[in-house]
Design a protein around this motif. Structure first.
Motif, mmCIF file in Angstrom:
data_model
loop_
_atom_site.group_PDB
_atom_site.id
_atom_site.type_symbol
_atom_site.label_atom_id
_atom_site.label_comp_id
_atom_site.label_asym_id
_atom_site.label_seq_id
_atom_site.Cartn_x
_atom_site.Cartn_y
_atom_site.Cartn_z
ATOM 1 N N GLU A 1 7.782 -29.255 122.308
ATOM 2 C CA GLU A 1 6.485 -29.736 122.761
ATOM 3 C C GLU A 1 5.347 -28.907 122.171
ATOM 4 O OE1 GLU A 1 6.397 -30.740 126.921
ATOM 5 O OE2 GLU A 1 4.207 -30.725 126.885
ATOM 6 N N TYR A 2 4.360 -29.584 121.612
ATOM 7 C CA TYR A 2 3.167 -28.927 121.083
ATOM 8 C C TYR A 2 1.959 -29.429 121.864
ATOM 9 C CZ TYR A 2 6.235 -27.708 117.214
ATOM 10 O OH TYR A 2 7.267 -27.221 116.470
ATOM 11 N N SER A 3 0.817 -28.786 121.607
ATOM 12 C CA SER A 3 -0.401 -29.224 122.284
ATOM 13 C C SER A 3 -0.793 -30.616 121.812
ATOM 14 C CB SER A 3 -1.544 -28.268 121.958
ATOM 15 O OG SER A 3 -1.197 -26.957 122.311
ATOM 16 N N CYS A 4 -1.424 -31.348 122.709
ATOM 17 C CA CYS A 4 -1.963 -32.664 122.331
ATOM 18 C C CYS A 4 -3.097 -32.438 121.348
ATOM 19 C CB CYS A 4 -2.494 -33.391 123.561
ATOM 20 S SG CYS A 4 -3.407 -34.891 123.152
ATOM 21 N N ILE A 5 -3.023 -33.081 120.188
ATOM 22 C CA ILE A 5 -4.118 -32.944 119.216
ATOM 23 C C ILE A 5 -5.013 -34.187 119.217
ATOM 24 C CG2 ILE A 5 -2.960 -31.280 117.727
ATOM 25 C CD1 ILE A 5 -2.241 -33.692 115.893
ATOM 26 N N SER B 1 3.481 -34.704 119.216
ATOM 27 C CA SER B 1 3.581 -33.399 119.862
ATOM 28 C C SER B 1 4.703 -33.361 120.894
ATOM 29 C CB SER B 1 2.240 -33.031 120.516
ATOM 30 O OG SER B 1 1.318 -32.656 119.515
#
Lengths: 338, 440
Positions: free
Chosen positions: B366-370, B420
């Motif tokens: 999981e990554y930050s919402c861009i 993400s």
């Protein structure tokens, strides 16, 4: 009843995902920046590479040092590297390295981390870094040099912090300076190739268009934004030019000169700081185009791309609010909470 | 044809993965020894048991009756003996009341079913009651009792009967095989419903990746019958009722409304074939077609499975799970349910059993919402999923309601398209259930 059962995972649906990931989007952008970096070295020398490296080191180092304890901040998403390289490519070739490094620190620190990290910032981090440098070091950031071949390294690059850089380089006016202060229009051929004075990555309009097309094909960003900026700059600059061609630059010159294309492809398209809805993207793009033309033609500065994008970044939450798509089965855009 | 085919707006294009079973004819799965019939395998009130442990039952005999109008009848899938009334694991993970039936090993399982009721001659009330009596529920997955849809309120009129032959979930081929092998049964069932409700036209929506189904249905339409097959572009979630109506007619069902509000009724093609079977032969809904597929299955198949058969038995019949299997799903990969145990029964709404391996089940990092907007472009309900996910994390239920969270159909297109790896639809589902709990 318990026969041998494999250990089964229980996750939430959906169990399929498309292949694209955020680090891959960032990697695409980084790959697209490589030819621009090569071109910058070709025209402005190894010194240019050092400037970009310093800015990137500042950006990535800050993300690593201060982001370590922040939830959701991951060096691996690649966003800090993109910020650093983009910032580096907007700087003049002769900029002292310590300034470039500081610009990278400010870009990620004040441009992103203080807001809560990737996805939470209001302004494009690279532009925050550049605006800081413009305010702090107005002379150094407007000291332009002419292309001098790939071996060039300038003494000013190695100026020590807070010392006045020694002026060894032969300064040279950018096409926009020539236009603003001498009324001379550089030929489109030179602007497409990039053999002119300017920021490291912005001079070759042809190459930027090429890598921009690559990124659009890779769906790295919303194509509406660069297309909208280019179209609106063309339209808004055509009006005065048609009325008084001797006083105002041609739309073609406006499009190919300065940081317009670089900003339209690499900075205005930052999804975090631009509207999501298609209509919002068009409004944002036209706003940037209009502001660029206003600043360049009637403002005090020769270049206006940076402030145009920063101003539209500030307007993005408002644009976002009025351009939410109409939810399915609802008659009109019913008011949503912000 | 591809260029002119209709579809709805937004949505996603997951890979179809249907090639492993699309051409496999439906085979009957042999009867097992033990069957578990949860009293709640349809939307609405659980059924009320009418048998006791030790009681002999015949295949097709009622073992539990509908406890309310929105409820359904449950029949024994085999001739045998009721062995227990008690708690059993439902595929959804809960322990629920269920009837357990052991098959009679000496029975041929061929029974004389009660004579079907003549559908043309009964009153509207009787027709609705008969459909409930048949235990019919929507077989596309939601298992909503079919008779409820056939009780048209006074003042409303169904003009168009829509058959849902989209089967837009990857891997599943049960509707596809039913349309290819039994187009007459599908059309005959539709004819019964259309005639009973006075619908002027029947429209069948089938996605273009099922040319054999389109051809079979078209070939089986009686001369002059008011029935059209409309090919649709391949897109998910086209089988969602509102999306299907938008694809076919360009109509938006108002939020909170039903197809009934615009004079339409949507039925799954498999449900139509089952309805035909009941009125033709008296066979209630005691078996259904299930697609068994996925990289973890030894021999993929389309099987006619008695309801109540343990998932384990179905998988064993298909050669068992390959050792690298990590996850077993009932239903499709977009909206299906993951199984914690294989000792749960196939239900009336079970369209598929899918086994996935490590490669398909790796949790995305999981990554930050861009704010890339891919979820916004995917959402068929034109919501802003990234925003809803953010509000869900903050527990801002009121703001979510103002952002129309209740219109979310939980199709999962947002999670599918998020680069993400944010579990958007899961965050929304959890919030919706929190909102429901708060309101009740």
């Amino acid at each position: 009843m318990a026969e041998k059962t494999p250990n089964l995972l229980v996750q939430a649906s959906p169990f399929l995902r498309q292949g694209l990931t955020t680090p891959r989007v960032m990697a695409d952008v980084l790959w697209a920046l490589v030819p621009l970096l090569a071109m910058a070295v070709w025209y402005f020398g190894i010194g240019g590479l050092l400037v970009v490296a310093a800015a990137t080191a500042g950006a990535v180092g800050t993300e690593w040092l201060f982001g370590r304890r922040m939830a959701g901040v991951r060096l691996a998403d690649g966003s800090a590297a993109v910020t650093g390289v983009v910032l580096g490519l907007t700087l003049p070739p002769g900029l002292p390295l310590w300034m470039a490094f500081l610009g990278g620190v400010v870009a990620v620190g004040l441009g992103k981390l203080v807001w809560g990290g990737l996805g939470h910032n209001l302004f494009n981090p690279a532009l925050v870094g550049r605006a800081f440098l413009q305010a702090a070091f107005p002379l150094a950031i407007t000291t332009w040099v002419a292309p001098a071949g790939w071996t060039a390294v300038r003494q000013s690059n190695f100026a020590l912090p807070f010392m006045q850089p020694t002026g060894d380089a032969v300064t040279s006016a950018t096409p926009l300076n020539l236009m603003k202060f001498e009324g001379a229009e550089t030929a489109p051929g030179a602007l497409l190739a990039g053999d002119v004075a300017g920021s490291l990555g912005e001079t070759s309009a042809g190459l930027i268009l090429l890598v921009g097309a690559f990124l659009v094909l890779r769906r790295a960003f919303d194509w509406r934004i660069p297309v909208g900026i280019i179209a609106s700059v063309a339209v808004f600059s055509a009006l005065p030019w048609l009325i008084a061609p001797e006083r105002y630059p041609s739309p073609l010159f406006m499009l190919l000169s300065g940081g317009l294309l670089f900003g339209a492809v690499f900075m205005a398209t930052d999804p975090v700081t631009s509207p999501v809805a298609p209509l919002g993207a068009w409004i944002f793009a036209v706003g940037v185009g209009l502001l660029v033309v206003l600043i360049r033609l009637w403002g005090g500065l020769p270049e206006g791309v940076m402030y145009a994008i920063l101003l539209m970044n500030a307007a993005t939450p408002l644009i976002e609010r009025v351009t939410q798509p109409r939810a399915f089965g609802h008659r009109r855009r019913e008011k949503e909470a912000a | 044809m591809t260029l002119t085919a209709r579809t709805f707006r937004h949505g996603i294009h997951p890979e179809g993965h249907k090639e492993s079973t699309a051409d496999l004819p439906i085979r009957r799965m042999p009867f097992g020894d033990r069957f578990v019939l949860p009293l709640s395998q349809h939307a609405g009130a659980p059924a009320k048991p009418v048998v006791r442990p030790g009681e002999r039952v015949a295949r097709g005999q009622v073992v539990a009756e509908a406890a309310a109008f929105v409820s359904s009848t449950i029949h024994s899938p085999v001739t045998g003996t009721v062995t227990d009334l008690g708690l059993r694991h439902h595929p959804n993970g809960r322990l629920v009341d269920a009837i357990e039936v052991d098959a009679d090993p000496f029975s041929s399982q061929e029974v004389r079913l009660p004579a079907p009721a003549p559908w043309r001659e009964m009153s509207d009330e009787e027709f609705v009651e008969q459909v409930q009596r048949a235990g019919l529920v929507g077989m596309g997955g939601a298992a909503f009792p079919s008779h409820v849809k056939y009780k048209v309120p006074a003042g409303k009129q169904i003009r168009t009967l829509i058959l849902n032959g989209c089967e837009c979930e990857p891997f599943l081929t049960t509707d596809h095989r039913t349309m290819v092998e039994r187009p007459e049964a599908v059309l005959a069932g539709a004819h019964i419903v259309a005639t009973r409700l006075g619908a002027e036209e029947t429209v069948i929506g089938v996605e273009l990746n099922k040319p054999a189904a389109i051809e079979a249905l078209r070939g089986a339409i009686p001369e002059g019958a008011p029935v059209r097959v409309v090919p649709l572009k391949v897109k998910y979630p086209q089988g969602a009722e509102k999306m299907l109506i938008e694809a076919l007619f360009g109509l938006e069902i108002p939020s909170g409304g039903l197809p009934l509000d615009v004079g339409m009724l949507v039925n799954n093609v498999g449900t139509m074939a089952a309805l035909h079977d009941y009125f033709e032969t008296g066979l209630p809904l005691i078996e259904r077609v299930v697609t068994v597929a996925g990289p973890g299955v030894e021999r993929p198949a389309n099987l006619l499975v008695p309801v109540g058969t343990p998932v384990r038995a179905v998988l064993d019949f298909c050669g068992g799970l390959l050792p690298r299997t990590r996850e077993v799903i009932l239903g499709g990969p977009m909206m299906g349910m993951p199984m914690a145990s294989l000792d749960v029964p196939v239900l009336k709404g079970t369209s598929g059993i899918l086994a996935f391996t490590e490669a398909e089940t790796r949790l995305p990092t999981e990554y930050s919402c861009i704010r890339c907007g891919r979820c916004v472009e995917a959402c068929p309900q034109f919501l802003n999923p990234s925003r809803l996910a953010r509000l869900a994390r903050a527990g801002r239920w009121e703001d979510m309601e103002r952002s129309f969270v209740k219109d979310c159909v939980e199709c999962g297109s947002c999670s599918f398209s998020c680069p993400s790896g944010i579990p958007i639809v899961q965050l929304i589902r959890v919030s919706k259930s929190a909102i429901r709990d708060r309101d009740s």
